[in-house]
Structures are given as structure tokens and as C-alpha cells.
Design a protein around this motif. Structure first.
Motif, PDB file in Angstrom:
ATOM      1  N   UNK A 118       0.840  -1.193   0.000  1.00  0.00           N
ATOM      2  CA  UNK A 118       0.000   0.000   0.000  1.00  0.00           C
ATOM      3  C   UNK A 118       0.869   1.234   0.000  1.00  0.00           C
ATOM      4  N   UNK A 119       0.476   2.217  -0.832  1.00  0.00           N
ATOM      5  CA  UNK A 119       1.230   3.457  -0.874  1.00  0.00           C
ATOM      6  C   UNK A 119       0.982   4.316   0.359  1.00  0.00           C
ATOM      7  N   UNK A 177       3.350  -8.791   2.409  1.00  0.00           N
ATOM      8  CA  UNK A 177       4.543  -9.535   2.815  1.00  0.00           C
ATOM      9  C   UNK A 177       5.308 -10.064   1.606  1.00  0.00           C
ATOM     10  N   UNK A 178       4.591 -10.582   0.616  1.00  0.00           N
ATOM     11  CA  UNK A 178       5.253 -11.097  -0.588  1.00  0.00           C
ATOM     12  C   UNK A 178       6.014  -9.999  -1.310  1.00  0.00           C
ATOM     13  N   UNK A 179       5.379  -8.837  -1.483  1.00  0.00           N
ATOM     14  CA  UNK A 179       6.048  -7.744  -2.185  1.00  0.00           C
ATOM     15  C   UNK A 179       7.240  -7.242  -1.378  1.00  0.00           C
ATOM     16  N   UNK A 180       7.094  -7.152  -0.073  1.00  0.00           N
ATOM     17  CA  UNK A 180       8.225  -6.740   0.768  1.00  0.00           C
ATOM     18  C   UNK A 180       9.372  -7.730   0.645  1.00  0.00           C
ATOM     19  N   UNK A 181       9.056  -9.009   0.614  1.00  0.00           N
ATOM     20  CA  UNK A 181      10.085 -10.038   0.455  1.00  0.00           C
ATOM     21  C   UNK A 181      10.744  -9.931  -0.918  1.00  0.00           C
ATOM     22  N   UNK A 185      14.680  -9.353  -1.829  1.00  0.00           N
ATOM     23  CA  UNK A 185      15.432 -10.217  -2.750  1.00  0.00           C
ATOM     24  C   UNK A 185      16.058  -9.381  -3.856  1.00  0.00           C
ATOM     25  N   UNK A 186      15.298  -8.431  -4.396  1.00  0.00           N
ATOM     26  CA  UNK A 186      15.808  -7.591  -5.492  1.00  0.00           C
ATOM     27  C   UNK A 186      17.000  -6.763  -5.041  1.00  0.00           C
ATOM     28  N   UNK A 187      17.011  -6.370  -3.764  1.00  0.00           N
ATOM     29  CA  UNK A 187      18.097  -5.544  -3.229  1.00  0.00           C
ATOM     30  C   UNK A 187      19.236  -6.373  -2.639  1.00  0.00           C
ATOM     31  N   UNK A 188      19.138  -7.694  -2.781  1.00  0.00           N
ATOM     32  CA  UNK A 188      20.132  -8.602  -2.185  1.00  0.00           C
ATOM     33  C   UNK A 188      20.251  -8.386  -0.688  1.00  0.00           C
ATOM     34  N   UNK A 189      19.144  -8.011  -0.061  1.00  0.00           N
ATOM     35  CA  UNK A 189      19.077  -7.838   1.384  1.00  0.00           C
ATOM     36  C   UNK A 189      18.752  -9.215   1.978  1.00  0.00           C
ATOM     37  N   UNK A 190      19.763 -10.030   2.119  1.00  0.00           N
ATOM     38  CA  UNK A 190      19.585 -11.438   2.454  1.00  0.00           C
ATOM     39  C   UNK A 190      18.906 -11.632   3.800  1.00  0.00           C
ATOM     40  N   UNK A 191      19.323 -10.865   4.797  1.00  0.00           N
ATOM     41  CA  UNK A 191      18.763 -11.045   6.138  1.00  0.00           C
ATOM     42  C   UNK A 191      17.274 -10.732   6.161  1.00  0.00           C
ATOM     43  N   UNK A 192      16.889  -9.600   5.560  1.00  0.00           N
ATOM     44  CA  UNK A 192      15.469  -9.247   5.518  1.00  0.00           C
ATOM     45  C   UNK A 192      14.674 -10.279   4.737  1.00  0.00           C
ATOM     46  N   UNK A 193      15.231 -10.704   3.590  1.00  0.00           N
ATOM     47  CA  UNK A 193      14.533 -11.682   2.752  1.00  0.00           C
ATOM     48  C   UNK A 193      14.302 -12.979   3.506  1.00  0.00           C
ATOM     49  N   UNK A 429       5.034  -8.142  -9.273  1.00  0.00           N
ATOM     50  CA  UNK A 429       3.706  -7.603  -8.957  1.00  0.00           C
ATOM     51  C   UNK A 429       2.678  -8.021 -10.000  1.00  0.00           C
ATOM     52  N   UNK A 430       3.064  -7.975 -11.260  1.00  0.00           N
ATOM     53  CA  UNK A 430       2.142  -8.376 -12.319  1.00  0.00           C
ATOM     54  C   UNK A 430       1.771  -9.856 -12.185  1.00  0.00           C
ATOM     55  N   UNK A 431       2.747 -10.681 -11.887  1.00  0.00           N
ATOM     56  CA  UNK A 431       2.494 -12.114 -11.692  1.00  0.00           C
ATOM     57  C   UNK A 431       1.575 -12.332 -10.507  1.00  0.00           C
TER      58      UNK A 431
END
Length: 544
Positions: A118-119, A177-181, A185-193, A429-431
Motif C-alpha cells: 500500500x502506498x 509480505x510477498x512484495x516486501x520479500x 530479494x531484489x536488493x540482495x538484502x539477504x537477512x530481511x529476505x 507484482x504483475x504475476x
């Protein structure tokens, strides 16, 4: 069966598509699914739509000068405004995947849907709080202790207070949660992912609600991408396919519980039948022959043609998945179609081209002088790599090859989604949007714990979801484009669109009476759109 003429034609076609299973085996190679997001944006400007009841006539609605939409619908009358889709998603979207976005290259298929985070400040605050619990406040992070993952520097993980994380996560829905994850992943933020994946793991289920089921498969795609093992996992999924008989049964389940395959069969067959009405020798090239069931229906229809049936020749192009589901090669398809033709009294010949569409050349198609040619592309062209994948650009090459054959009619049915060249996050997001609608639509037909539906989703849909999310380059074979983009490709190849006759819409509308009223049918820019609620899922069009 009596010859069908005039307004009775669509009804006869519809009855033919519901023959008992022992008479006609139903099968179609799986295509991706869809998502249903009901958006809300009272400020959106554009086409106005009024969904009518089934008892009313099909009509064209007031629209922008360049776009006319005809809506076929069984739902109660409502008015909806849209700036994009024939089904008018009610939410303001940003087309962040394509800097050159226009109606032509998306045409009703939002790149990023309302399923995203959500924006509003509320969701952002909760996500920020969750990230702080996963990693600790940014000010406390020591960059000197960063570690490297596949050459990308990732932030270190601090001690996770698991109960607090779960409490914060409970304020977010699965889509958030999926979009945040996916962002992590896109940012290579391994711990958060990894932390978000652990949270998601507690909430997904392959036998739960539609969003829970889809989330389970999207989570696997994210895991594969995070571990840089997307291609390996996708290939493993293909290697561990169910037996031929099981896969065929799963496809038959999907055929009966949702109308996507019938939409492809029926719309193309009505178009081809009308185009070939006065032809005595017909050659049909099917680039996704599968079980050949589509042509069983057409053969029955041609058999009752006034003046006698025409001579029919079918060339079927194969793929490995169809061969696996059949439990054998194209010879089985030819034998099955020949038996149907003999029973109908239709002169018939079959030619099999057992090779991928990427390898098809002129000599494989055996075009003969004096035959009226019809070419069928059912949910197939999106598997052809285009210029973004290979300099060979088989997607456009195949279209140019077909155009050189001077076909009388070409039918194209494709999923209405935009995942081909979109970057990872917009594609995710489209998927998510597209497949949410698909899972909701399959959920409407069977009980929540129906094992057949669960197996069909697992073996016929999940693989495609994983491929779109986890793979890149040539390994990503699920590359959908919206109708506007297909239209541009066909025009560049020299084709011109053929307006669909009212019989096509009438046949599909009649077929949809047996399904949920949430399925919508719309006509826009000489294409027929099939959707679930306000999400367009597939399009059918004709070309010459």
C-alpha cells in the motif's frame, strides 16, 4: 448433428464442446494463470462501462475516440470507469516497468497491481517497523561487518525477536509480505529476505485460500531466486513431472473447472469455420496441437456443412510437454483425429511436425497450392524468445514465416499479462495480480480441499509461477505480453486485424453461462477479452 446456420451456430458449437469425456478427450497444454485485483480509483479517467445482465443484448458502450468496448456479462448492472482495461480495474497504477508505456503496449494489463504494498503511510510504517525488528535500526548497523553473497554485499542480521516480528507481520496481508520479500530479494538484502520468508512460511498453504495457495508457490520462486538456483529448480520441476496419465487428468480438471481452454478452442474454431465457409480444401497449421481435441470439434462442425464437408488437412507442431501428457508422439494425435473424421465422413489427412516452434522452417509445414490455409497460435507464442532474449528473435521470425504463407486466417489466443521484458519487481507484482485471479477462479469451481484441483494447480500452474519469478534470460520461458504488444508485432509482420463476427462472442457468452458470473467477456480493438472480475486474463483475435 444438424448444420448450424445463422444465429443457431453458437449454440450448436457450445453443445459440441460439452460432449461426454468418452467421446472426446479434453486436453490443453497449461498456460499461466491470473490475478484478480479489484482496484478503486474514483479519479481515474477514461472509458465508462456498464455491465449488463445476460438477458440483454451485446452492445458497444460510450468510450474514448480510439477505443470501443463491448461488454458481455452476467453480473448486475454497475458503472465502472477505467483508463486502461476493458474490465476497468478500479485502481490507479503506475507503469514502472516500461518507460515508453502506452495503451498499445499494455492494453489493459497493468504492470504493477494493487496487490503491491500500500502506498499509504500506514503500511509503509509497519514494513519499516518489521525491517527494524529483522535487522535492527539502520543507525546501529556496522557496515564493516557486511558479508558478501554471490558477489553482492548484504547487510548483516541482528538478533531477531521472533514474537515481535510475528506480531508486526500479523498487521500485513500476504500480498504486502510477498512484495516486501520480493523487494528484499531484489536488493540482495539477504537477512530481511530470509526473515520475511520465515514469516511467510507460517502463513502459506497449498490447500488454503486462493492467496495462501498462490503465496506458497511464489515463495518457492523467491527462494529459488535468492539462492540463484531458479533455473535448476525449474528444470527439476520439469524432470519430476507426474506420469502421462496423471498429467493429462490434471489438465482435464482445469479444462472443466475454468473456461480458459474452451475460450481458446471455441473462439478460434468459430473464426476458422466462418473464414473457410466456402472452401473445399482446408489446411490447418496448429502450433500447439496437444491432444488435437480442438480439431475434433471443428471436424464435427464441418461435417454438417451444406453441400458436404471439405477436405481437411491438419499439420500439428509438437512440444515435449504435450508429448509427455499424451504418453506418445504425434502419431497418436493423427490416429485419433482420423477416427473422428471417418466417423463424421470428412476427408482427412494429418501431418506431424515434432519440433519446437523455434526450429520450425517452411519445409516443416508442407504447404500445398490450392488449399486455403488457417494458422492457429493457442497460448503458444509467449514461449518463443524475442529480441530481448536472442538475436534470432524467433517470436517475430515465426510471425514473418507464417505471413509469407499467405494464410486466409490466423488465430491468436494469449494470456493478457505483461511479464516479458519487465524488470523483476514490476514482473513480480504483475504475476501476483494475474495469478491471484487465476487461483480465485479455480477456487470458485471446487471445494477448498479438493485434491484434484490442488494437484492441477501444483503440476500445471506452479511451475510457470516459479519460472517467471526465479529465472532470467533464456531460462525464463514464460514471457507474456499484453494484446497491444502482440498487435504491434503482427502489424509489423504484415498482418491486418480481422473484426470478429457476433457469432464468436455469442458462442463464448453461451459457454460462460455454465461458470461463475465473475467471469467477464469484453470486446476491444477487434479482440475478445476473457477476464475474472475486473482482471483481463486472456485475449482472442484474428488476422490475415
Amino acid at each position: 448433428m444438424q448444420a448450424s446456420q445463422g444465429p443457431r451456430r453458437s449454440g450448436d458449437v457450445h453443445r459440441l464442446y460439452h460432449q461426454p469425456m468418452q467421446q472426446v478427450q479434453q486436453y490443453y497444454t497449461p498456460y499461466q494463470a491470473v490475478d484478480n485485483n479489484i482496484y478503486n480509483d474514483s479519479s481515474s479517467s477514461g472509458t465508462q462501462f456498464s455491465f449488463q445482465t445476460q438477458n440483454e443484448q451485446v452492445f458497444t458502450l460510450d468510450s474514448l475516440p480510439a477505443t470501443d468496448y463491448a461488454i458481455y456479462d452476467a453480473a448486475p448492472s454497475v458503472s465502472i470507469s477505467s483508463n486502461r482495461s476493458p474490465f476497468s480495474p478500479q485502481c490507479s497504477q503506475s507503469y514502472i516497468s516500461d518507460p515508453h508505456h502506452s495503451f498499445d503496449n499494455t492494453c489493459g494489463s497493468p504492470v504493477s497491481g494493487c496487490s503491491g504494498v500500500d502506498d499509504g503511510n500506514g503500511t509503509k510504517h509497519v514494513l519499516r517497523e518489521l525491517k527494524n525488528k529483522l535487522l535492527g535500526p539502520e543507525s546501529n548497523i556496522d557496515d564493516s561487518s557486511s558479508c558478501s553473497f554471490n558477489g553482492v554485499i548484504s547487510k548483516p542480521s541482528s538478533l531477531i525477536k521472533w514474537n515481535q516480528v510475528l506480531d508486526i507481520a500479523s498487521r500485513l496481508d500476504l500480498k504486502d509480505l510477498l512484495v516486501a520479500c520480493a523487494e528484499a530479494v531484489a536488493e540482495a538484502d539477504i537477512s530481511s529476505a530470509e526473515g520475511l520468508m520465515n514469516v511467510l512460511e507460517q502463513r502459506v498453504s497449498v490447500s488454503g485460500e486462493p492467496m495462501q495457495r498462490l503465496s506458497a508457490y511464489m515463495l518457492e520462486g523467491l527462494r529459488a531466486r535468492l539462492l540463484s538456483s531458479g533455473s535448476t529448480i525449474y528444470k527439476k520441476l520439469k524432470c519430476n513431472e507426474p506420469t502421462s496419465s496423471d498429467l493429462l487428468s490434471y489438465m482435464q480438471v482445469l479444462y472443466h473447472i475454468c473456461p480458459y481452454y474452451k475460450f481458446a478452442y471455441m473462439s478460434a474454431n468459430v473464426v476458422i469455420g466462418e473464414a473457410m465457409r466456402n472452401e473445399n480444401r482446408i489446411h490447418i497449421i496448429d502450433f500447439q496441437i496437444a491432444q488435437g481435441s480442438q480439431w475434433m470439434f471443428l471436424l464435427h462442425d464441418l461435417a454438417s456443412r451444406p453441400g458436404g464437408p471439405p477436405y481437411v488437412r491438419v499439420t500439428g507442431v509438437d512440444d515435449s510437454q504435450s508429448a509427455h501428457a499424451r504418453g506418445g508422439g504425434l502419431k497418436l494425435v493423427g490416429e485419433r483425429l482420423k477416427k473422428v473424421a471417418e466417423s463424421c465422413g470428412v476427408p482427412f489427412e494429418f501431418h506431424g511436425a515434432a519440433l519446437s516452434g523455434c526450429k520450425v522452417e517452411l519445409e516443416n509445414l508442407q504447404v500445398r497450392h490450392g488449399e486455403a490455409l488457417a494458422v492457429n497460435f493457442p497460448y503458444m507464442l509467449h514461449h518463443m524468445p524475442d529480441e530481448s532474449v536472442s538475436t534470432m528473435n524467433h517470436r517475430d521470425r515465426l510471425l514473418r514465416l507464417v505471413k509469407s504463407l499467405s494464410p486466409k486466417i490466423v488465430t491468436l489466443v494469449e494470456q493478457e499479462s505483461n511479464t516479458n521484458t519487465a524488470p523483476f519487481l514490476p514482473r513480480f507484482r504483475e504475476t501476483l495480480d494475474y495469478y491471484t485471479a487465476m487461483f480465485e477462479s479455480t477456487d470458485a469451481a471446487r471445494s477448498r480441499d479438493d485434491k484434484q484441483r490442488i494437484s492441477a494447480e501444483e503440476h500445471c500452474i506452479a511451475r510457470d509461477v516459479v519460472n517467471i519469478i526465479a529465472c532470467e534470460g533464456a531460462d525464463r520461458v514464460e514471457r507474456h505480453e499484453p494484446f497491444g504488444k502482440w498487435r504491434s508485432r503482427l502489424v509489423m509482420a504484415g498482418f491486418t486485424p480481422c473484426p470478429l463476427s457476433p457469432s464468436v462472442g455469442e458462442a463464448i457468452k453461451d459457454m460462460l453461462k455454465e461458470y461463475s458470473p465473475n467471469y467477464k467477456l469484453s470486446e476491444s480493438q477487434e479482440a475478445l477479452y476473457l477476464g475474472w472480475k475486473n482482471r483481463a486474463l486472456a485475449t482472442s483475435s484474428a488476422w490475415r
